[in-house]
Every structure is written in C-alpha cells, then in structure tokens.
Design a protein around this motif. Structure first.
Motif, PDB file in Angstrom:
ATOM      1  N   LEU A 277       1.997   1.848  -3.508  1.00 42.98           N
ATOM      2  CA  LEU A 277       0.893   2.367  -4.312  1.00 42.98           C
ATOM      3  C   LEU A 277       0.613   3.830  -4.014  1.00 42.98           C
ATOM      4  O   LEU A 277       0.199   4.592  -4.887  1.00 42.98           O
ATOM      5  CB  LEU A 277      -0.371   1.512  -4.099  1.00 42.98           C
ATOM      6  CG  LEU A 277      -0.248   0.081  -4.639  1.00 42.98           C
ATOM      7  CD1 LEU A 277      -1.546  -0.708  -4.371  1.00 42.98           C
ATOM      8  CD2 LEU A 277       0.068   0.058  -6.129  1.00 42.98           C
ATOM      9  N   GLN A 278       0.898   4.227  -2.789  1.00 42.43           N
ATOM     10  CA  GLN A 278       0.752   5.637  -2.432  1.00 42.43           C
ATOM     11  C   GLN A 278       1.756   6.511  -3.175  1.00 42.43           C
ATOM     12  O   GLN A 278       1.437   7.600  -3.643  1.00 42.43           O
ATOM     13  CB  GLN A 278       0.961   5.821  -0.922  1.00 42.43           C
ATOM     14  CG  GLN A 278      -0.353   5.950  -0.197  1.00 42.43           C
ATOM     15  CD  GLN A 278      -0.137   6.082   1.289  1.00 42.43           C
ATOM     16  OE1 GLN A 278       0.981   6.178   1.790  1.00 42.43           O
ATOM     17  NE2 GLN A 278      -1.245   6.061   2.021  1.00 42.43           N
TER      18      GLN A 278
ATOM     19  N   SER B  68       0.835  -1.204   0.000  1.00 47.07           N
ATOM     20  CA  SER B  68       0.000   0.000   0.000  1.00 47.07           C
ATOM     21  C   SER B  68       0.874   1.260   0.000  1.00 47.07           C
ATOM     22  O   SER B  68       0.523   2.275  -0.594  1.00 47.07           O
ATOM     23  CB  SER B  68      -0.965   0.000   1.170  1.00 47.07           C
ATOM     24  OG  SER B  68      -0.235  -0.010   2.363  1.00 47.07           O
TER      25      SER B  68
ATOM     26  N   LYS C 259       1.358  10.686  -9.711  1.00 43.82           N
ATOM     27  CA  LYS C 259       0.353  10.564 -10.778  1.00 43.82           C
ATOM     28  C   LYS C 259       0.754   9.506 -11.809  1.00 43.82           C
ATOM     29  O   LYS C 259       0.598   9.674 -13.012  1.00 43.82           O
ATOM     30  CB  LYS C 259       0.133  11.910 -11.480  1.00 43.82           C
ATOM     31  CG  LYS C 259      -0.454  12.973 -10.546  1.00 43.82           C
ATOM     32  CD  LYS C 259      -1.055  14.115 -11.375  1.00 43.82           C
ATOM     33  CE  LYS C 259      -1.713  15.155 -10.501  1.00 43.82           C
ATOM     34  NZ  LYS C 259      -0.733  16.050  -9.808  1.00 43.82           N
TER      35      LYS C 259
ATOM     36  N   VAL D 203       3.028   5.763  -6.031  1.00 45.89           N
ATOM     37  CA  VAL D 203       2.561   5.787  -7.426  1.00 45.89           C
ATOM     38  C   VAL D 203       1.509   6.890  -7.598  1.00 45.89           C
ATOM     39  O   VAL D 203       1.560   7.682  -8.536  1.00 45.89           O
ATOM     40  CB  VAL D 203       1.971   4.414  -7.813  1.00 45.89           C
ATOM     41  CG1 VAL D 203       1.255   4.481  -9.163  1.00 45.89           C
ATOM     42  CG2 VAL D 203       3.055   3.353  -7.823  1.00 45.89           C
ATOM     43  N   GLN D 204       0.601   6.947  -6.661  1.00 50.57           N
ATOM     44  CA  GLN D 204      -0.467   7.939  -6.718  1.00 50.57           C
ATOM     45  C   GLN D 204       0.074   9.357  -6.602  1.00 50.57           C
ATOM     46  O   GLN D 204      -0.304  10.248  -7.353  1.00 50.57           O
ATOM     47  CB  GLN D 204      -1.427   7.678  -5.551  1.00 50.57           C
ATOM     48  CG  GLN D 204      -2.847   7.947  -5.908  1.00 50.57           C
ATOM     49  CD  GLN D 204      -3.773   7.434  -4.808  1.00 50.57           C
ATOM     50  OE1 GLN D 204      -3.387   7.268  -3.633  1.00 50.57           O
ATOM     51  NE2 GLN D 204      -5.015   7.169  -5.173  1.00 50.57           N
ATOM     52  N   HIS D 205       1.034   9.506  -5.695  1.00 54.17           N
ATOM     53  CA  HIS D 205       1.613  10.830  -5.470  1.00 54.17           C
ATOM     54  C   HIS D 205       2.217  11.394  -6.756  1.00 54.17           C
ATOM     55  O   HIS D 205       2.104  12.563  -7.063  1.00 54.17           O
ATOM     56  CB  HIS D 205       2.685  10.756  -4.379  1.00 54.17           C
ATOM     57  CG  HIS D 205       3.403  12.047  -4.191  1.00 54.17           C
ATOM     58  ND1 HIS D 205       2.879  13.086  -3.449  1.00 54.17           N
ATOM     59  CD2 HIS D 205       4.587  12.496  -4.692  1.00 54.17           C
ATOM     60  CE1 HIS D 205       3.721  14.110  -3.492  1.00 54.17           C
ATOM     61  NE2 HIS D 205       4.767  13.778  -4.241  1.00 54.17           N
TER      62      HIS D 205
ATOM     63  N   LEU E 124       0.833   5.179 -12.894  1.00 57.75           N
ATOM     64  CA  LEU E 124      -0.151   4.095 -12.926  1.00 57.75           C
ATOM     65  C   LEU E 124       0.526   2.771 -12.605  1.00 57.75           C
ATOM     66  O   LEU E 124       1.713   2.598 -12.878  1.00 57.75           O
ATOM     67  CB  LEU E 124      -0.757   3.970 -14.331  1.00 57.75           C
ATOM     68  CG  LEU E 124      -1.490   5.169 -14.923  1.00 57.75           C
ATOM     69  CD1 LEU E 124      -1.759   4.915 -16.409  1.00 57.75           C
ATOM     70  CD2 LEU E 124      -2.812   5.380 -14.172  1.00 57.75           C
ATOM     71  N   THR E 125      -0.236   1.841 -12.068  1.00 54.68           N
ATOM     72  CA  THR E 125       0.276   0.476 -11.992  1.00 54.68           C
ATOM     73  C   THR E 125      -0.298  -0.269 -13.192  1.00 54.68           C
ATOM     74  O   THR E 125      -1.504  -0.234 -13.429  1.00 54.68           O
ATOM     75  CB  THR E 125      -0.154  -0.223 -10.687  1.00 54.68           C
ATOM     76  OG1 THR E 125      -1.563  -0.115 -10.585  1.00 54.68           O
ATOM     77  CG2 THR E 125       0.518   0.402  -9.492  1.00 54.68           C
TER      78      THR E 125
END
Lengths: 172, 573
Positions: free
Chosen positions: A113-114, A110, A120, A116-118, A122-123
């Motif tokens: 993935l955070q 997780s 912008k 990755v989100q930060h 993608l997975t």
C-alpha cells in the motif's frame, strides 16, 4: 545527390494519433497499413470525440522511423482518415491507465500500500490474498511501478494503452 | 398521382445514369438479381461477360482507353471473389473502376449464408475505398462519393457491396442534389509554388538531364506539357512501361522505355545522366535497383507525384512537388530555360545508333518480327493491349506508342490474362479505333472465354496470339539463372488457336513463316466483320534483350544473349 534513403536505423517506439470517420471498417484499413509494412501495434485506443461523426485512434507501435513516415502518409490517404500525426513527449501530454492485480500476504500488505501511495495510485479492490491497483500516468511511470510491484508477484495486468493530447493551441 | 417509390436497385441505376454511365460489364447471380432487374428499364448497356475476372479487365481496358471509370456488376461470394485479380490490377496501375457486388441479405451477414463472402474485408487492402451498404437511403450518396473518389487524385477502384434486401427494398432518398460526406478525402491539384521553384532551380544547372515519364503524367493529361518541357530544356525522355504514349516514342528526344527490358539507349542514358526528373512515375523496382543507393548515385533526383505517399517511398529526391503533373508543369514551364545539352544529345544519339533494338528475320518466325510489322502496317495508329511476359516486353520495345491512352498493359500487378479482355473494354470505349491485343499463349488461355463477348458484340478487335508454346519469360529466367533447369513452363497441349477462334465464330488467321507476316497481318487488319485472331506460331526458344537482371543497375545491363551462366538475381523478384 543526397538522394539515398536514410540508413536503416533501429526500431523505436512511436505514438500516432488519428482522427477518423466513425464508420465500420476503419480499424481494418488502418491495421492493414501497419501490418503490411511490418509494424507491430503495441497498443491501440479508439474513443469517441466531441463530434459524433469522428473517432480518435491512438496507436503506439514499434518500427523504423523512415517507414513510419510512410505509414502515416499512407494512413492519411485513406478516405476515412481526416488526419494522422505522430506525437512526441515535448508536444503532447501522454497518459495511460493500468489495473494491476498484486499478490499480498498479511505481512507485506502495508508495504504494498505504501508503494501504491508513492506512485499516487489507488487500490480499487482488496481481498485477503490480492489487491487491484489502479494507476495512471506516463508509460515510463507505469513501467517503473510494475517493476517495483513485480517483487510481490503480479497476478494479472491490464493496460489501456497510451492516449495523447497536444499541448496548448496545437490540435491533437 | 403519387410518385412511385424506387427500390434500392432502381435508385442505384438511376444514380449511375446520372453519373454518365452508359455501359456495365457484369455477370449475374442470386444476390445481384434486383440490380440486373433494374437494368432492364435502363438505357445503360449491359455486357454479359463469361467470367467476373473478364468483367474487371474489360472495365479496366475501358477506363484506360477513355479516362472514364469502368463499371463492373457481379454477384456475391464467388462472383465477388473472382473480381479480386482485376481489382488489384486496377489498383496497382491507378485505374478508375467501380465494382458493384451483390451480397446476401443484411440479416444473414456473417452467418455463412449461401454465396456469402466478406468481400469488403477481402478487398480492403487493394481498393482505394469501399462500402458495405446498410441503408438503401445511403445509395445516392455512396454512388456520388464512389465516382468522385475513384477518378480524382490518384485514381483507383472503389467497391460497393450491396445486400439483396437493400437493393430489393425501398429507397426514398432523393437521387438529386446529393451531398457527399467524406471529410477525410482530399487530393492535391496545383503544387506548392516554393517547391516548384526549387525544382526549377535544379533544372538550371544540369548538363545531362533525363526526363522520366510515368503513368501519372498520362492520367493527368500532361502530354503537351511534357513535350514542351522536353523541347524547352532540350532533354531526352524515357518512359516507364505504362507511361508509354504520354511523350511520343517516335519523337527525336524519346529514348523509349527504360528498365529491366528497356532499350539499351534508355538505360545507357540513365546510367550517365546528371539529373533524373520523374513526372508521375513511382520509381518502381522494374526501373530501380534493389539497393536504391546504387540508383543514379551521382544524379540529382526530382519528383512530381499526385500521391504524397510516393514521395520518399523508394527514392528520396533532392526536390519534389506533390500535385497534378499537368498543373505542376504548367507552373514550372515559365521558370525554365533551354539548357546547353548539345553534347548530351549527341551522346545519347550515339547510343541509339550503336545499340538499336534488333532481331533477325531469318531462323524461323520471330515475335519481334510480327510486332514490328504490326507497328509498321498501322503506323502506330492503334490501341495496343498486352498480356504479361516476353511478348509484352517485345511489344513495348517494337510497338512505339505515339499517343496517350493507346498503350494498355498491366504494369504493377503484372496480371496474365489481362490483355485480351482489356482490348474488349478499349474497343467498347473507343469503337472507331483499331484495337490490337498482343497476347502470349499462356495469358490468352487464362481469359480466352471472353471470345464469346467479343464475338457477340462484333467488336472489330485483333487478337495476336504470340504462341511459343512456353511460358517464355519464366523459361528465360530458368535458362539464364537456373542452369537451364526448366520447370513448369512447357505449354504442351496448346490448342490450335485458329480452330479455337472459329469455335466461337471468330475469324482466324495463321502465321507460320516469316515470309507471310506482312501479308497475313494486312489481311487481318483489313478484316472488319467482328473480331479476328491471328495465331503466330513463333520459334520456341527466344529471349528478351536487353535485360537488367532483377535488382541490378543500368550499368549491369546485358545487351546480347550472354555466353556464360549468370548469377541468380539478388534482392528482388
């Protein structure tokens, strides 16, 4: 009386965009000019243009700016090169894309993935042990992201190299 | 009656005819047979050489003497690779040349077929442009483009690689009304007006101006304009090695060749000038020091070049114009006025009187004596080709060149073996001129087999072999800078060149004594029944002076043989 070459400055990174004839051998001729003057090509992107007769080459290379000026002139001279210019951040949009395969554990998934989100990103693939992240942006942004992900362990990395487009009315 | 379909080779030859080609220098082989076959029915004269390198130098000499592209035709593999030295020689000196290579059939490309060589790849760094023909219908367009590219802007060699199935197969494309497709190719003609005005403004204040005339001015046909410029400004003129002839070296304002073995007065003037104006010279390292900031540090530098990549490459000029030298000078001339250079002319005339080119006629036969006498006997009215080395420098010094396209020497590449075949090409191109190849014993033996070519065609050229039984220029360096440790320079085993000539049916003359020079040369110059060779057995150990050690400045010129050991040159070859 000013007729001296500028003092040798340190090597810097440059982005050169070339519009070339879509013919075999063009890449060979251009790479010869870079290698002859001791420039190391860091990335090279060849792509089609709207007009099928031409291709776009975007090259990033490390070297002395005074020599680069000469390289651009020599590349422009090639019969198959329609034009060649150096692009700087202020005058052009510069982007690249990276695929980064990162080690994951059930404990840190997780967290990764955070990140990755930060950024912008993608997975695009995920298994129990690894995730492939697709990121786009400036070279600096991708470098920063990589530094972050390195703490989790990067297994593999593929970057497209920089592509550029001149802003507004300017032609690339 | 239906029109006969041409083969690719026939289409090629028809296109060459349309481009005005009347002579091809070639050597056949399997992959080139269709092209040689098509030549049987053509009015183009085919000259069979004895080695492909010879073909390229012959074509080069033809091009330099006429201004028209020289055309070479060879086969694939070793035939093509043998042209590499000739191609780089032409490329370095901006000589228009078309090299047609046979190639293995397209289906075998990249499969290590018999006599296959990736000649496109091998020559990529040394051509102006090149083609690998994949479709016989492209031949007319490619020929059209190749001739346009090789002899416009800064000229250079263009190579066309022709697979055998392409030349042997049908070509239905029209050979008339051909459209080129080279959107990336353009070349400068007239210069930018503002740039020319800037040049002119610098030319208003100089007290000690010096014009530097290079090969670019010769290519542009700018002789008259250069003369007008020099005379209007009342400025002395120096020329590069391959710029010889554009400004007559017997003109009172000429100081002859500058640089490493230039005249002392040219180099003295270079060291003293307050403005140096290069017209089609690329500031080559034979005329500029390794540390470029030491080159005329207090002088204004001006530069005209048709090649934008030459501007700022070596010297960063105060003002420059990209354009054709003739057209730029035509625009510049109305903007300039006579300068007050009386004192400056007096000063350079003093250098001329104080440091003349000299040699002694005593103490054995001297190369300089032979060359000087050749100049006097011909009154300079001859096309001279040279090889590379000491004899080349002596020829440059003592054979003054009066007219453009009459001095043919490999400058940039410094190719030994160039001189004699280049003379063959020059004689083919200018059959009425006296053509003299001044060659060394080393270089001549690299391409001497072309004696057959010269003999068969009964070319009345003169080959003057300056034989000192040494690779003299390297020996000179070893003596001056390497403690006289001679290594690999003794040409022991040289043939008797008169007998060698005779073996090919070429008339031979011999000069052994200084007293015979004039007599023998006069006889040889009068001989017109085909080529003749003059074997001049000169003293073994003589060196070329003046000399600026490699990388040095004009201030560091050595005028007479030094009595002390010199330091090894730094920073340049």
């Amino acid at each position: 009386m000013t007729a001296n070459l500028p003092l040798i400055t340190r090597d810097t990174s440059h982005t050169i965009s070339l519009l070339v004839a879509n013919k075999p051998g063009v890449l060979l001729r251009i790479s010869l000019i870079f290698s002859r003057r001791g420039f190391n090509i860091e990335s090279l992107v060849v792509s089609p243009t709207l007009d099928g007769r031409f291709s776009r080459m975007t090259i990033t290379a490390q070297g002395n700016p005074a020599i680069l000026d000469q390289i651009i002139k020599q590349a422009s001279k090639l019969v198959d090169v329609v034009h060649a210019t150096e692009h700087r951040d202020q005058t052009a949009v510069q982007k690249e894309l990276a695929l980064i395969k990162v080690k994951i554990t059930p404990e840190n998934t997780s967290e990764v993935l955070q990140v990755v989100q930060h950024f912008k990103a993608l997975t695009v693939d995920i298994t129990a042990h690894s995730v492939i992240i697709q990121a786009t942006g400036s070279t600096e942004k991708l470098d920063a992201m990589m530094e972050f992900l390195a703490t989790y362990g990067i297994i593999e990395l593929v970057r497209t190299g920089k592509i550029v487009m001149a802003r507004g009315k300017e032609k690339t | 009656m239906t029109k006969k379909t041409l083969t690719g080779a026939e289409s090629l030859i028809r296109c060459l005819e349309q481009k005005g080609v009347d002579i091809i220098f070639g050597y056949p082989g399997g992959a080139a047979i269709p092209i040689f076959d098509a030549l049987v029915d053509s009015k183009i004269k085919l000259v069979l050489v004895r080695h492909e390198q010879g073909a390229t130098h012959i074509a080069d000499g033809y091009a330099r003497a006429t201004g028209k592209p020289g055309v070479v035709l060879v086969t694939s593999g070793p035939g093509a690779t043998n042209t590499v030295t000739g191609i780089i020689t032409a490329n370095m000196d901006s000589v228009p040349m078309i090299v047609l290579c046979g190639q293995t059939i397209t289906a075998s490309l990249g499969k290590d077929a018999f006599q296959e060589a990736d000649v496109f790849g091998i020559t990529a760094p040394i051509v102006k442009h090149s083609y690998l023909v994949k479709d016989a219908n492209d031949i007319p367009r490619i020929v059209e483009e190749a001739f346009h590219i090789c002899n416009t802007g800064r000229p250079g060699p263009v190579l066309i690689d022709l697979p055998k199935d392409i030349t042997g197969g049908p070509s239905t494309a029209s050979t008339g009304n051909i459209e080129m497709d080279i959107p990336g190719y353009s070349f400068p003609t007239t210069g930018n007006k503002k740039d020319i005005q800037k040049l002119a403004s610098f030319l208003k204040h100089s007290k000690r101006p010096l014009l530097l005339v290079g090969h670019g001015a010769e290519i542009a046909g700018a002789s008259a304009e250069v003369k007008k410029l020099a005379e209007t400004l009342n400025a002395p003129v120096v020329n590069t090695l391959i710029g010889k002839g554009t400004f007559p070296e017997n003109h009172p304002l000429s100081l002859g060749m500058l640089g490493m073995h230039g005249t002392a007065y040219a180099n003295k003037a270079l060291a003293r000038c307050d403005l140096i104006f290069s017209i089609g010279s690329r500031w080559d390292d034979r005329i500029t020091p390794g540390k470029i900031e030491r080159f005329c540090p207090d002088a204004i530098k001006l530069h005209i070049d048709i090649d934008p990549a030459e501007i700022n490459k070596i010297v960063v000029p105060d003002a420059s114009v990209v354009g054709d030298a003739k057209l730029v000078l035509q625009d510049l001339l109305p903007m300039i006025e006579k300068l007050n250079t009386k004192d400056w002319i007096k000063e350079v005339d003093q250098y001329k009187r104080k440091f003349p080119l000299t040699y002694k006629k005593t103490g054995g036969l001297k190369a300089q004596h032979v060359i000087d006498e050749l100049y006097k006997l011909t009154k300079g009215d001859a096309i001279v080709t040279t090889d590379v080395g000491q004899h080349q420098m002596w020829a440059a010094q003592f054979f003054k060149t009066h007219k453009p396209r009459t001095w043919l020497s490999s400058g940039g590449a410094g190719t030994m073996g160039f001189g004699f075949p280049a003379a063959i090409g020059a004689q083919f191109g200018q059959p009425k001129e006296t053509v003299i190849a001044i060659v060394g014993d080393g270089g001549f033996q690299m391409t001497a087999f072309e004696l057959s070519t010269a003999a068969i065609h009964k070319l009345p050229l003169k080959i003057v072999v300056i034989d000192n039984k040494y690779l003299g220029m390297v020996r000179q360096w070893q003596q001056l800078f390497y403690d006289d440790r001679l290594s690999g320079v003794d040409l022991e085993g040289n043939p008797d060149f008169v007998k060698l000539a005779e073996a090919y049916g070429v008339k031979g003359f011999r000069i052994k004594r200084a007293a015979d020079v004039r007599k023998v040369l006069a006889k040889a110059l009068a001989y017109s029944d085909g080529p003749c060779l003059i074997h001049a057995e000169v003293i073994k150990e003589d060196n070329v002076f003046p000399m600026i050690p490699a990388g040095g400045t004009a201030d560091e010129m050595i005028i007479d043989p030094p009595k002390i050991k010199l330091e090894k040159p730094k920073g340049s070859t």
